[in-house]
Design a protein around this motif. Structure first.
Motif, PDB file in Angstrom:
ATOM      1  N   CYS A 189      38.083  -7.345  45.476  1.00  0.00           N
ATOM      2  CA  CYS A 189      37.216  -6.210  45.146  1.00  0.00           C
ATOM      3  C   CYS A 189      36.621  -5.659  46.435  1.00  0.00           C
ATOM      4  CB  CYS A 189      36.100  -6.648  44.204  1.00  0.00           C
ATOM      5  SG  CYS A 189      36.694  -7.433  42.699  1.00  0.00           S
ATOM      6  N   GLN A 200      36.280  -1.427  43.020  1.00  0.00           N
ATOM      7  CA  GLN A 200      35.057  -2.225  43.129  1.00  0.00           C
ATOM      8  C   GLN A 200      35.164  -3.474  42.266  1.00  0.00           C
ATOM      9  OE1 GLN A 200      31.394  -0.032  42.645  1.00  0.00           O
ATOM     10  NE2 GLN A 200      32.329   1.847  43.392  1.00  0.00           N
ATOM     11  N   SER A 201      35.919  -3.355  41.183  1.00  0.00           N
ATOM     12  CA  SER A 201      36.264  -4.480  40.318  1.00  0.00           C
ATOM     13  C   SER A 201      37.367  -3.971  39.392  1.00  0.00           C
ATOM     14  CB  SER A 201      35.056  -4.951  39.499  1.00  0.00           C
ATOM     15  OG  SER A 201      34.838  -4.079  38.411  1.00  0.00           O
ATOM     16  N   ARG A 209      26.793 -10.991  51.024  1.00  0.00           N
ATOM     17  CA  ARG A 209      27.597  -9.835  50.606  1.00  0.00           C
ATOM     18  C   ARG A 209      28.539  -9.439  51.745  1.00  0.00           C
ATOM     19  NH1 ARG A 209      24.148  -4.769  49.011  1.00  0.00           N
ATOM     20  NH2 ARG A 209      23.897  -5.918  47.056  1.00  0.00           N
ATOM     21  N   PRO A 240      31.968  -6.394  52.467  1.00  0.00           N
ATOM     22  CA  PRO A 240      32.653  -5.257  51.840  1.00  0.00           C
ATOM     23  C   PRO A 240      33.878  -5.672  51.048  1.00  0.00           C
ATOM     24  CG  PRO A 240      32.924  -5.226  54.236  1.00  0.00           C
ATOM     25  CD  PRO A 240      31.899  -6.256  53.934  1.00  0.00           C
ATOM     26  N   THR A 244      38.534   7.046  41.863  1.00  0.00           N
ATOM     27  CA  THR A 244      37.107   6.940  42.140  1.00  0.00           C
ATOM     28  C   THR A 244      36.297   7.332  40.904  1.00  0.00           C
ATOM     29  OG1 THR A 244      35.296   7.639  43.589  1.00  0.00           O
ATOM     30  CG2 THR A 244      37.016   9.274  43.152  1.00  0.00           C
ATOM     31  N   ALA A 260      28.316   1.061  43.284  1.00  0.00           N
ATOM     32  CA  ALA A 260      28.433   1.048  44.738  1.00  0.00           C
ATOM     33  C   ALA A 260      29.336   2.190  45.207  1.00  0.00           C
ATOM     34  CB  ALA A 260      28.989  -0.288  45.198  1.00  0.00           C
ATOM     35  N   ARG A 261      29.317   2.414  46.507  1.00  0.00           N
ATOM     36  CA  ARG A 261      30.149   3.458  47.117  1.00  0.00           C
ATOM     37  C   ARG A 261      31.585   2.968  47.198  1.00  0.00           C
ATOM     38  NH1 ARG A 261      27.646   3.331  51.470  1.00  0.00           N
ATOM     39  NH2 ARG A 261      26.022   4.857  50.971  1.00  0.00           N
ATOM     40  N   ASP A 262      32.528   3.853  46.871  1.00  0.00           N
ATOM     41  CA  ASP A 262      33.955   3.512  46.921  1.00  0.00           C
ATOM     42  C   ASP A 262      34.503   3.615  48.343  1.00  0.00           C
ATOM     43  OD1 ASP A 262      34.495   3.046  44.177  1.00  0.00           O
ATOM     44  OD2 ASP A 262      34.613   5.202  43.792  1.00  0.00           O
ATOM     45  N   ARG A 315      33.816  -2.827  48.129  1.00  0.00           N
ATOM     46  CA  ARG A 315      32.677  -1.934  47.942  1.00  0.00           C
ATOM     47  C   ARG A 315      32.136  -1.542  49.306  1.00  0.00           C
ATOM     48  NH1 ARG A 315      29.705  -5.350  43.029  1.00  0.00           N
ATOM     49  NH2 ARG A 315      31.500  -5.285  41.636  1.00  0.00           N
ATOM     50  N   ASP A 316      31.934  -0.257  49.501  1.00  0.00           N
ATOM     51  CA  ASP A 316      31.468   0.247  50.791  1.00  0.00           C
ATOM     52  C   ASP A 316      29.949   0.102  50.866  1.00  0.00           C
ATOM     53  OD1 ASP A 316      31.247   1.401  53.232  1.00  0.00           O
ATOM     54  OD2 ASP A 316      31.864   3.406  52.629  1.00  0.00           O
ATOM     55  N   GLU A 317      29.498  -1.171  50.963  1.00  0.00           N
ATOM     56  CA  GLU A 317      28.084  -1.475  51.035  1.00  0.00           C
ATOM     57  C   GLU A 317      27.774  -2.130  52.368  1.00  0.00           C
ATOM     58  OE1 GLU A 317      26.782  -2.608  46.584  1.00  0.00           O
ATOM     59  OE2 GLU A 317      28.131  -4.027  47.517  1.00  0.00           O
TER      60      GLU A 317
END
Length: 590
Positions: A222, A199-200, A232, A234, A175, A180-182, A224-226
């Protein structure tokens, strides 16, 4: 005829096969009972073939066919027959023939369906995602996923032919503060510690450049916790590309060749620009109010600050005096909007963060109606002349800070582009956005934030500005945009430790934090790191654009809901007490 299920697919037979005995398997798409004849459209992913069951020619098969319902899985054996000329179906690949069945086997019946598969009607999200395997049977959905496969296959071949090596990078990583949030994964062997899902592959691909693999790519997953939205999810997929010993133009040239090839060789979209334009970031904001402009139509933002500053309308005059702007867009042919509709536009502008709009309606005789009497006739006429508005046009004006003006008018431009049918999904308008600012200022946290990410290199002439005026520094970032979507961000990277540490400190990391979180990369930069750069087009959004699909979930086989739930698998779910004990975790009720 030895194969137990099929000799041909349901999209394969033609008049060349007339007289052949064939075997087909698939799903009952539609069934029509015409008395002593039953017609069934048999479907698989390759197409549809019409099957005829005759009470006279094959009474046993006919009796079984009377019990068929939608989505039954069946096997049919019979003879290929040419359809009469007046009964041919030009909309089907197999429309010139039909199969007269001699035998029918029901391989598996189907329960009543939660929605119709053979009718292209919208399905509520909760039903769509719970029964996703049924929704995926729809021809339109299958075509999008097949297009996704074709795009991926073409890209792989394109990059292989140009000397790129496909290398996989880890899914269990570390991490790091990259935006963005992991998503975190607890480690059983190291209690109290966590992996992060990537995330990438950003750091890994830079390390691969340092390792000497000068042309790398990967179709990378990838996470991301969005919060998901229309464009978009996750989980997403990107075409990750990195190269050594390259300039910005080298990367853009490769990407341009790839995009043009995809559009012309794989899709049925119309490419608006060739070659692809390079638009500076400041110009994009000034002309379209967005760094991901939709270039399929005009209606550009026009600056009338100099005219508005001379008016008796104090709101505009004061805005300009305080360093703000007054800009407008010309909406063609909508001078006749009702007061209610104009109030709705005003409310939309306020929803977007503005104070509201001022409107000017140019009547057919050339006179001007204005929403406020404080704008003098000579001022309104000057604005009409400056914006080149025609009789019947509507001018929408916003006065505020440059950022708010761009956001409000940029969004209103898109709203009216939709309303007027100017955003044709069959047309794709790709462009590169270049010369981004290196940083933006975060007032709340009192620090600089990277506009792209902290590994992006400043332009050579901006290096001195890191010490004197960081917000004026221009980076080596570049985006590719299309139809109002950002499809890729990339940059030339920092390849010296001193500069990388300097940028990390500028964005709020102490030297100790930088070395703790990114020590592996910082150390690697001291072992002969070459100049390098790359880009990562989003595969999901690329498929959206090349299929004219408005929602990201429509090009992903198994997407999540807006809250990140998987309704089909019923996840996420609580872990068992045994699993939690193994991971040294405890769930604390909020």
């Amino acid at each position: 005829m030895s194969h137990p299920y099929r000799t041909h697919t349901c999209g394969e037979l033609s008049v060349a096969d007339v007289g052949k005995e064939v075997k087909l398997s698939g799903w009952v798409h539609r069934r029509r009972d015409h008395g002593r004849l039953i017609f069934v459209d048999l479907r698989d992913r390759y197409g549809i073939t019409q099957i005829v069951f005759s009470a006279d020619r094959a009474p046993e098969a006919y009796e079984v066919a009377k019990g068929l319902r939608s989505e039954y899985v069946i096997r049919v054996q019979g003879e290929v027959v040419a359809r009469p000329a007046d009964m041919r179906n030009p909309n089907l690949k197999t429309g010139d023939i039909e199969v007269w069945a001699g035998r029918l086997d029901v391989l598996n019946p189907s329960k009543p369906l939660p929605f119709e598969i053979d009718v292209e009607k919208p399905v509520p999200e909760t039903v769509n995602l719970k029964y996703r395997y049924l929704y995926l049977r729809r021809q339109s959905v299958q075509e999008r996923l097949i297009m996704r496969h074709r795009i991926t296959h073409w890209v792989r071949n394109f990059l292989h032919a140009r000397g790129f090596i496909e290398i996989e990078t880890p899914l269990l990583s570390k991490t790091t503060p990259e935006g963005a949030r992991d998503f975190l994964v607890p480690s059983r062997n190291f209690p109290g510690t966590f992996y992060a899902l990537p995330q990438s592959p950003q750091q890994y691909k830079e390390l691969l450049m340092i390792a000497g693999f000068d042309k790398y790519f990967q179709i990378a997953r990838c996470l991301r916790d969005e919060d998901p939205r229309a464009d978009r999810q996750p989980e997403h997929t990107q075409i990750d590309i990195e190269m050594s010993f390259v300039t910005r133009e080298d990367v853009l040239a490769l990407l341009e060749e790839m995009i043009i090839g995809l559009v012309e060789e794989v899709s049925d979209r119309k490419l608006l620009f060739k070659p692809l334009p390079r638009i500076p970031y400041a110009e994009a904001i000034a002309r379209w109010g967005s760094d991901k402009p939709d270039l399929r139509f005009g209606m550009e933002l026009q600056d009338v600050s100099a005219i508005a500053a001379k008016s008796g309308f104090r709101v505009f005059a004061a805005t300009v005096a305080q360093g703000g702007q007054v800009k407008g867009i010309v909406v063609p042919g909508l001078a006749g909007l009702s007061r209610r509709e104009l109030d709705e536009v005003n409310a939309r502008a306020q929803q977007l963060g503005g104070k509201g709009i001022v409107w000017l309606a140019v009547n057919p005789e050339g006179g001007v109606r204005a929403s406020t009497s404080y704008l003098e006739p000579e001022i309104t006429q000057a604005i009409v002349a400056a914006t080149k508005a025609n009789p019947g046009d509507l001018i929408l004006l916003v006065g505020d800070t440059p950022k708010i003006v761009a956001n409000v008018l940029g969004q209103l431009r898109l709203d009216f582009g939709d309303r007027l049918g100017l955003r044709d999904p069959r047309v794709v308008a790709f462009a590169f956005i270049v010369d981004f600012p290196m940083f933006e200022w975060d007032e709340e946290r009192r620090r600089y934030d990277p506009v792209h990410h902290m590994f992006t290199r400043p332009r050579p002439d901006s290096l001195p500005l890191l010490d004197t005026d960081p917000l004026a520094a221009i980076s080596e970032q570049y985006d590719i945009v299309c139809n109002g979507l950002e499809l890729a961000s990339g940059s030339i990277r920092i390849n010296e430790r001193w500069l990388q540490e300097k940028v990390m400190q500028m964005v709020g990391l102490s030297l100790e934090e930088a070395r703790s979180k990114f020590g592996h990369l910082l150390e690697a930069l001291e072992f002969g790191a070459p100049p390098h750069g790359g880009v990562a087009p989003g595969l999901d959004r690329l498929v959206m654009v090349l299929t004219g699909t408005p929602a990201l979930r429509e090009v992903i086989a198994f997407p999540k809901t807006q809250r990140g739930e998987d309704l089909m698998m019923n996840s996420p779910i609580p872990a068992s007490e045994e699993q939690l004990r193994e991971l040294h975790l405890r769930v604390v009720e909020d």
